[in-house]
Design an enzyme around this catalytic site. Structure first.
Site, PDB file in Angstrom:
ATOM      1  N   CYS A 272      66.826 105.161 -27.968  1.00 18.04           N
ATOM      2  CA  CYS A 272      65.516 104.962 -28.588  1.00 18.04           C
ATOM      3  C   CYS A 272      65.133 103.472 -28.557  1.00 18.04           C
ATOM      4  O   CYS A 272      64.846 102.948 -27.493  1.00 18.04           O
ATOM      5  CB  CYS A 272      65.515 105.525 -30.011  1.00 18.04           C
ATOM      6  SG  CYS A 272      63.850 105.749 -30.677  1.00 18.04           S
TER       7      CYS A 272
ATOM      8  N   HIS B 195      67.178 111.049 -28.904  1.00 13.63           N
ATOM      9  CA  HIS B 195      68.378 110.854 -29.729  1.00 13.63           C
ATOM     10  C   HIS B 195      69.408 111.935 -29.407  1.00 13.63           C
ATOM     11  O   HIS B 195      69.440 112.983 -30.066  1.00 13.63           O
ATOM     12  CB  HIS B 195      68.013 110.926 -31.213  1.00 13.63           C
ATOM     13  CG  HIS B 195      67.253 109.747 -31.708  1.00 13.63           C
ATOM     14  ND1 HIS B 195      67.854 108.643 -32.290  1.00 13.63           N
ATOM     15  CD2 HIS B 195      65.930 109.468 -31.696  1.00 13.63           C
ATOM     16  CE1 HIS B 195      66.933 107.757 -32.624  1.00 13.63           C
ATOM     17  NE2 HIS B 195      65.750 108.231 -32.272  1.00 13.63           N
TER      18      HIS B 195
ATOM     19  N   GLU C  45      72.456 112.147 -30.036  1.00 10.77           N
ATOM     20  CA  GLU C  45      73.484 112.358 -31.067  1.00 10.77           C
ATOM     21  C   GLU C  45      73.185 113.555 -31.971  1.00 10.77           C
ATOM     22  O   GLU C  45      74.091 114.145 -32.558  1.00 10.77           O
ATOM     23  CB  GLU C  45      73.671 111.097 -31.925  1.00 10.77           C
ATOM     24  CG  GLU C  45      72.480 110.668 -32.751  1.00 10.77           C
ATOM     25  CD  GLU C  45      71.532 109.720 -32.025  1.00 10.77           C
ATOM     26  OE1 GLU C  45      70.726 109.065 -32.696  1.00 10.77           O
ATOM     27  OE2 GLU C  45      71.601 109.643 -30.783  1.00 10.77           O
TER      28      GLU C  45
END
EC number: 6.3.4.2
Length: 592
Positions: A400, A527, A529
């Site tokens: 990001c 993102h 994750e």
């Protein structure tokens, strides 16, 4: 009938209710049940989107763009489910829905009050949301685990306690139970485990109309039998209903800890649930995973360069994604937290010790990770870290804001645009390489970013990240950003080997960057994750760990397959309704 398990907390907040709620869900799912989860936060914010990470930790983003509490991340990772924004219930959402009804005239002629209108709205929300499918097979859940945030006795959580007091009678006793998580302090002066805080907490809960069925005691060491019996006597429960949840080396041991103490058999009797009696095979994989994390010998260090480094929960999903990837390659993970502001030249003048310590941490790491963030503070330090990783050929992943700053760094130091910047930090820049998006509404902050699951299409076949994703033509990942790389300047970068290998469906948004002639220099606008799982690590993070451990090339040459050493055993076939994650073996890479 739907079974509801309410998890409340006493004595202090942050005691581990989220992990315990997730673990209860996990052991029930391992018995073949379909499980969903709801998190209740008693604050008045509509959602977690405008919080500083220092308030409640990171903001977790869901597929539908919901910005929610990080505990929903735990539920998704433990249970491998996909939740929606309505799985996070806040006081703000409840009051907003009731006030909207009042304005529409739904309560015409009535005085709108906390009881019954707010409490009814809470119960209706829970019943409706508990029926929403959360797995790929779209099967309706059978069990709903509800975590009530905060501590019993807080003024702000009173309407929720009252709602569940009424709820237990509406759904009948055999369909509702309460797990109370409490702290057993052990003062160092005496070394004795103290039960009084738990007694007081349970007394308060019972005074509000809820009787705990299980008391889960958080303690630093195992609960002594005499302490267990004392809690049983003073808290009106059997000794078997007092469960010890002591500190463990890995959170993935908690489901095993609960299962070992008979939580499944108690819940199956208490809630009259049809649970399979054959061995729980899904938990075998959890056991192997947790055992494996204890016996790792090789180490790999990643410098996490961010501005919220004083509070590890600020980057909870990032740390988990790194842990999942490290476990997959059989390495022990060491995260070096580097405050990006300490890398800036101004710190050298003001606090030289912090400056040198920060650079020492960065330079001694095997890889560099720059996660997302907002605001100008510390951005120059991140750019210095990215420059160092690029020049020193250190594996780098930018997520990001990390990707946007990698674009700024390359523009300044390779293209010679010394004032290149994001319009977020310098609106007057002559080279605005990162700009705000046309649909972003600057007048309102909450929920106005580009949020949720979006598709990224790979534009080239020779991308490292594409190969890590299994040579996929596209990936669906979650986003949370207001700014984007300026598409008009794309050609200047690509001439110098800085490639935008992934773009959105329209081809206007730059989603993935890669740098030629570098072991691993990757940036992603999304993102990754948020979709990493313990047995299914996120490809961008796996690539970073492989490169940091010096194993990326051999992994790519083998066709992105891990060799069979240390795989999860085939005897642990899944008995869970969700087989996809469980059938995946998590092998490791042999040293070539």
């Amino acid at each position: 009938m739907m079974k509801y398990i309410l998890v409340t907390g006493g004595v202090i907040s942050g005691i581990g209710k989220g992990i315990i709620a997730s673990s209860v869900g996990t052991i029930l799912k391992s018995c073949g049940l379909h499980v969903t989860a709801i998190k209740i936060d008693p604050y008045i914010n509509i959602d977690a989107g405008t919080f500083s990470p220092y308030e409640h930790g990171e903001v977790f983003v869901l597929d539908d763009g919901g910005e929610v509490d990080l505990d929903l991340g735990n539920y998704e990772r433990f249970l491998d489910i996909r939740l929606t924004r309505d799985n996070n219930l806040t006081t703000g959402k409840i009051y907003q829905s009731v006030i909207n009804k009042e304005r529409r005239g739904d309560y015409l002629g009535k005085t709108v009050q906390v009881v019954p209108h707010i409490t009814d709205a809470i119960q209706e929300w829970v019943v409706k949301q508990s029926r929403v499918p959360v797995e790929d097979d779209d099967v309706k859940p059978q069990v709903c685990v509800i975590e009530l945030g905060g501590t019993v006795g807080d003024i702000e959580s009173m309407p929720f306690i009252e709602a569940f007091r009424q709820f237990q009678f509406k759904v009948k006793r055999e369909n509702f139970c309460n797990i109370h998580v409490s702290l057993i302090p052990q003062p160092s002066a005496t070394g004795e485990q103290k039960t009084k805080p738990t007694q007081n907490s349970v007394r308060e809960l019972r005074g509000l109309g809820l009787s705990p069925d299980l008391i889960m005691c958080r303690c630093s060491t195992s609960l002594e039998n005499s302490v267990k019996e004392k809690i049983s006597m003073f808290c009106h429960v059997e000794p078997e209903q007092v469960i010890c949840v002591h500190d463990v080396s890995s959170i993935y041991k908690v489901p095993l800890l609960l299962e070992k103490q008979g939580v499944v058999s108690y819940l199956s009797r208490r809630l009259n649930m049809p649970i399979e009696t054959r061995p729980r095979k899904m938990l075998t994989k959890w056991k192997e995973m947790s055992d494996r994390s204890d016996r790792l010998l090789e180490q790999c260090s990643i410098a996490l360069v961010g501005k919220y480094t004083k509070f590890s929960d600020s980057y909870a999903s990032v740390i988990k994604a790194l842990e999942h990837s490290a476990l997959a390659i059989s390495h022990k993970l060491e995260v070096k937290y580097v405050d990006s502001a300490h890398l800036e030249p101004s710190t050298l003048q003001e606090e030289p010790v912090k400056y040198h310590e920060a650079w020492q941490k960065l330079c001694s790491a095997d890889g560099v990770l720059v996660p997302g963030g907002f605001g100008v503070r510390g951005t120059e330090g991140k750019i210095h870290a990215i420059n160092w990783a690029r020049n020193q050929k250190k594996p780098f992943l930018g997520v990001c804001l990390g990707m946007q700053l990698a674009v700024c760094e390359f523009a300044r130091n390779t293209l010679g645009w010394t004032d290149a910047n994001s319009t977020e930090f310098d609106p007057e820049s002559k080279h605005p390489v990162v700009i705000d998006m046309p649909e972003h509404n600057p007048g309102q902050m909450g929920g106005t970013m580009r949020l949720g699951k979006r598709r990224t299409i790979f534009k080239t076949n020779n991308s490292v990240l594409r190969r890590l994703y299994g040579d996929a033509e596209y990936v669906d990942e979650r986003h949370r950003h207001r700014f984007e790389v300026n598409p008009e300047l794309k050609s200047h970068f690509e001439e110098k080997g800085f490639r935008f290998v992934g773009q959105d469906v329209e081809g206007e948004r730059m989603e993935v960057i890669e740098l030629d002639d570098h072991p691993y220099f990757v940036g992603v606008q999304y993102h990754p994750e948020f979709t990493s799982r313990p047995m299914k690590p996120s490809p961008p993070y796996l690539g970073l760990l492989l490169a940091a451990a010096g194993k990326l090339q051999s992994y790519l040459q083998k066709g992105c397959r891990l060799s069979p050493r240390d795989t999860y055993s085939d005897r642990s076939d899944s008995s869970s309704p969700d087989s996809e994650i469980l059938e995946l073996k998590l092998p490791s890479i042999s040293n070539e």
